[in-house]
Design an enzyme around this catalytic site. Structure first.
Site, PDB file in Angstrom:
ATOM      1  CG  ASP A   1     -64.564  33.712 110.387  1.00 57.29           C
ATOM      2  OD1 ASP A   1     -65.086  33.780 109.252  1.00 57.29           O
ATOM      3  OD2 ASP A   1     -64.884  32.856 111.216  1.00 57.29           O
TER       4      ASP A   1
ATOM      5  CB  THR B   1     -59.568  29.026 105.207  1.00 60.22           C
ATOM      6  OG1 THR B   1     -59.724  27.879 106.033  1.00 60.22           O
ATOM      7  CG2 THR B   1     -60.763  29.132 104.287  1.00 60.22           C
TER       8      THR B   1
ATOM      9  NE  ARG C   1     -62.620  30.637 100.829  1.00 63.73           N
ATOM     10  CZ  ARG C   1     -62.741  29.312 101.031  1.00 63.73           C
ATOM     11  NH1 ARG C   1     -62.118  28.460 100.256  1.00 63.73           N
ATOM     12  NH2 ARG C   1     -63.504  28.862 102.010  1.00 63.73           N
TER      13      ARG C   1
ATOM     14  CE  LYS D   1     -61.574  31.225 112.485  1.00 61.01           C
ATOM     15  NZ  LYS D   1     -62.432  30.606 111.465  1.00 61.01           N
TER      16      LYS D   1
ATOM     17  CD  GLU E   1     -70.479  28.606 111.327  1.00 64.24           C
ATOM     18  OE1 GLU E   1     -69.673  29.387 111.850  1.00 64.24           O
ATOM     19  OE2 GLU E   1     -70.443  28.308 110.127  1.00 64.24           O
TER      20      GLU E   1
ATOM     21  CE  LYS F   1     -71.692  31.598 109.562  1.00 61.48           C
ATOM     22  NZ  LYS F   1     -70.695  32.641 109.314  1.00 61.48           N
TER      23      LYS F   1
ATOM     24  CB  SER G   1     -72.839  30.839 101.641  1.00 63.00           C
ATOM     25  OG  SER G   1     -71.451  31.003 101.730  1.00 63.00           O
TER      26      SER G   1
ATOM     27  CB  SER H   1     -73.554  34.956 108.971  1.00 63.20           C
ATOM     28  OG  SER H   1     -72.235  34.990 109.491  1.00 63.20           O
TER      29      SER H   1
ATOM     30  N   GLY I   1     -69.545  33.833 104.013  1.00 63.54           N
ATOM     31  CA  GLY I   1     -68.124  34.018 103.725  1.00 63.54           C
ATOM     32  C   GLY I   1     -67.943  33.974 102.227  1.00 63.54           C
ATOM     33  NE  ARG I   2     -67.217  28.461 101.546  1.00 65.04           N
ATOM     34  CZ  ARG I   2     -67.428  27.197 101.854  1.00 65.04           C
ATOM     35  NH1 ARG I   2     -67.007  26.258 101.040  1.00 65.04           N
ATOM     36  NH2 ARG I   2     -68.055  26.857 102.963  1.00 65.04           N
TER      37      ARG I   2
HETATM   38  P1  13P Z   1     -69.358  30.287 104.224  1.00 62.10           P
HETATM   39  O1  13P Z   1     -70.499  31.253 103.997  1.00 62.10           O
HETATM   40  O2  13P Z   1     -68.295  30.405 103.171  1.00 62.10           O
HETATM   41  O3  13P Z   1     -69.825  28.901 104.487  1.00 62.10           O
HETATM   42  O4  13P Z   1     -68.605  30.768 105.518  1.00 62.10           O
HETATM   43  C1  13P Z   1     -69.331  31.143 106.620  1.00 62.10           C
HETATM   44  C2  13P Z   1     -68.611  30.778 107.851  1.00 62.10           C
HETATM   45  O5  13P Z   1     -68.388  31.601 108.699  1.00 62.10           O
HETATM   46  C3  13P Z   1     -68.197  29.371 108.028  1.00 62.10           C
HETATM   47  O6  13P Z   1     -67.765  29.180 109.327  1.00 62.10           O
END
Ligand code: 13P
Length: 341
Positions: A23, A28, A32, A96, A178, A220, A262, A290, A292-293
Site C-alpha cells: 500500500d 513512497t 522504491r 489503506k 497500526e 500491527k 518490518s 504484515s 512491506g519492505r
Molecule cells: P514495512 O514492513 O516496510 O514497515 O511496511 C509495513 C507497513 O504497512 C507500514 O505501514
C-alpha cells in the site's frame, strides 16, 4: 455482521500465512522505484504489483494484501481487476484508508494521522470494490532529548486509530490497527520498550472507549528493537523476549492476531525475530507478518523494471514469503534460508 468480521480477522492470521503490505503511497513507491532505476508511472506500478499478485506466494503464504487507493481500482494488463487476481488466489484484498501522518499543531516534530472525515462513505465504496479489511497507521517517533513522544500526540493518535476502527467494523471491514513506533534515531532497546508500552496501553484504552470489538481486529505493531543509530544493537533472543513481554502486558487475548510491520529491519532480521517469538510459545494470539519492505525489497531488486525479469522477481517474492511463513510457524532456520535460496 460480528461473526463475519471475526471470521475475516481469523483468516488474516491463518496458520503459516501473513499479510503483504503493498500500500505504498505514490510518494513512497516512487522512492522504491528510484532505488531500482524505474520510473514511477501508473503502468510500471501496475506491472510490478501484478507480478506479485500472480506469483505462487499468493496461494500459499499470503492471507491478504493491503492495497493503495490507485491499485484497488486498477486492472491487470489483460483487463482483469487486480482485486480479482488476489481473490482468485484465495487471498483477501484490503485497503489503506488513512490520509497520511501530518505535522501536529503545537507539537513540533510529531505527527497526527489524518483521514477520518468522510471515512464512512469511503469505506462503503471500498467494501463494494471487494475490500474486507483496512489499515490505518499512526506514527510515533522517539527523540527523548526533545520530549518526543508526548502525551498529547500519543493520545490524539490512539483516539484517531480507535475512531477509524469503529467506523471499519460498522462497515463490515476488519481494521488493522497500526501504531508504529519508529526505529529511526539513536535510542536504546529499553526506550523502545517503554514508549511502545505507553502507546499500546493508550491505544487499547481508546479502542475500549470507542467500543471496538477486539475479536474483529488485527494489531500491527513494531517489534522492540534499538534505534538504527543506537551504539548498542540487540540479539535476536533479546528482541523476541522483549517484544513478547510488552505484547503480553498490553494486548488482550480477545485479539485474534498480531501481524508485525518490518519497519526498516533487514529481510532476514524480520524473519528471524518473528521465528524466535513464535518459538517462545505459550502465546494467547497468533503472531505473523504484515511486511512491506521485508517482503518486497528482494523482488524489486530482481525485477528492476524489466519484463524478462518477472519470473525471477516472482521467485524472489515467493522465497521471502515462504521464509516468513516458516517463521510464523516457528519452523524457520538460517539453514532453511540457504537451502531454499
Ligand atoms: P514495512 O514492513 O516496510 O514497515 O511496511 C509495513 C507497513 O504497512 C507500514 O505501514
Amino acid at each position: 455482521m460480528t461473526a463475519e468480521l471475526d471470521a475475516i480477522a481469523q483468516k488474516m492470521v491463518a496458520d503459516g500465512k501473513g499479510i503483504l503490505a503493498a500500500d505504498e503511497s505514490s510518494g513512497t513507491i516512487k522512492k522504491r522505484f528510484d532505488a531500482i532505476g524505474v520510473e514511477s508511472t501508473e503502468e510500471n506500478r501496475r506491472d510490478y504489483r501484478e507480478l506479485m499478485f500472480r506469483s505462487e506466494a499468493m496461494t500459499k503464504y499470503i492471507s491478504g494484501v493491503i492495497l493503495y487507493e490507485e491499485t484497488i481500482r486498477q486492472k491487470a494488463k489483460d483487463g482483469t481487476p487486480l482485486v480479482s487476481l488476489i481473490q482468485q488466489a484465495g487471498s483477501i484484498p484490503g485497503i489503506k484508508v488513512d490520509a497520511g501522518a501530518k505535522p501536529q499543531p503545537a507539537f513540533p516534530g510529531e505527527t497526527i494521522t489524518e483521514g477520518l472525515d468522510g471515512l464512512a462513505g469511503r469505506l462503503k465504496d471500498y467494501y463494494d470494490l471487494g475490500a474486507r479489511f483496512a489499515k490505518w497507521r499512526a506514527v510515533i517517533d522517539i527523540d527523548t532529548a526533545k520530549g518526543i513522544p508526548s502525551y498529547g500526540s500519543i493520545r490524539a493518535n490512539a483516539h484517531a486509530l480507535a475512531r477509524y476502527a469503529a467506523l471499519c467494523q460498522e462497515a463490515g471491514i476488519v481494521p488493522i490497527v497500526e501504531p508504529e513506533v519508529l526505529m529511526d534515531g539513536s535510542h536504546d532497546i529499553d526506550t523502545c520498550y517503554r514508549v511502545t508500552e505507553w502507546v499500546l496501553k493508550t491505544t487499547f484504552e481508546e479502542l475500549y472507549y470507542q467500543r471496538v470489538r477486539l475479536e474483529g481486529m488485527v494489531l500491527k505493531p513494531n517489534m522492540i528493537v534499538p534505534g538504527k543509530k543506537s551504539a548498542k544493537q540487540a540479539s535476536v533472543e533479546e528482541v523476541a523476549e522483549k517484544t513478547v513481554r510488552v505484547l503480553k502486558s498490553c494486548v488482550p487475548s480477545a485479539v485474534p492476531g498480531i501481524a508485525f510491520l518490518s519497519g526498516g529491519q533487514s529481510d532476514e532480521d524480520a524473519t528471524a525475530h518473528l521465528d524466535a517469538m513464535v518459538k517462545l510459545g505459550g502465546l494467547p494470539w497468533k503472531l505473523t507478518y504484515s511486511y512491506g519492505r521485508a517482503l518486497q525489497a528482494a523482488p524489486q531488486k530482481a525485477w528492476a523494471g524489466k519484463a524478462e525479469n518477472v519470473a525471477k522477481a516472482q521467485a524472489a517474492f515467493t522465497h521471502r514469503a515462504h521464509m516468513n511463513s516458516l517463521a510464523a510457524l516457528g519452523q524457520w532456520s538460517s539453514e532453511e534460508e540457504r537451502k531454499a535460496a
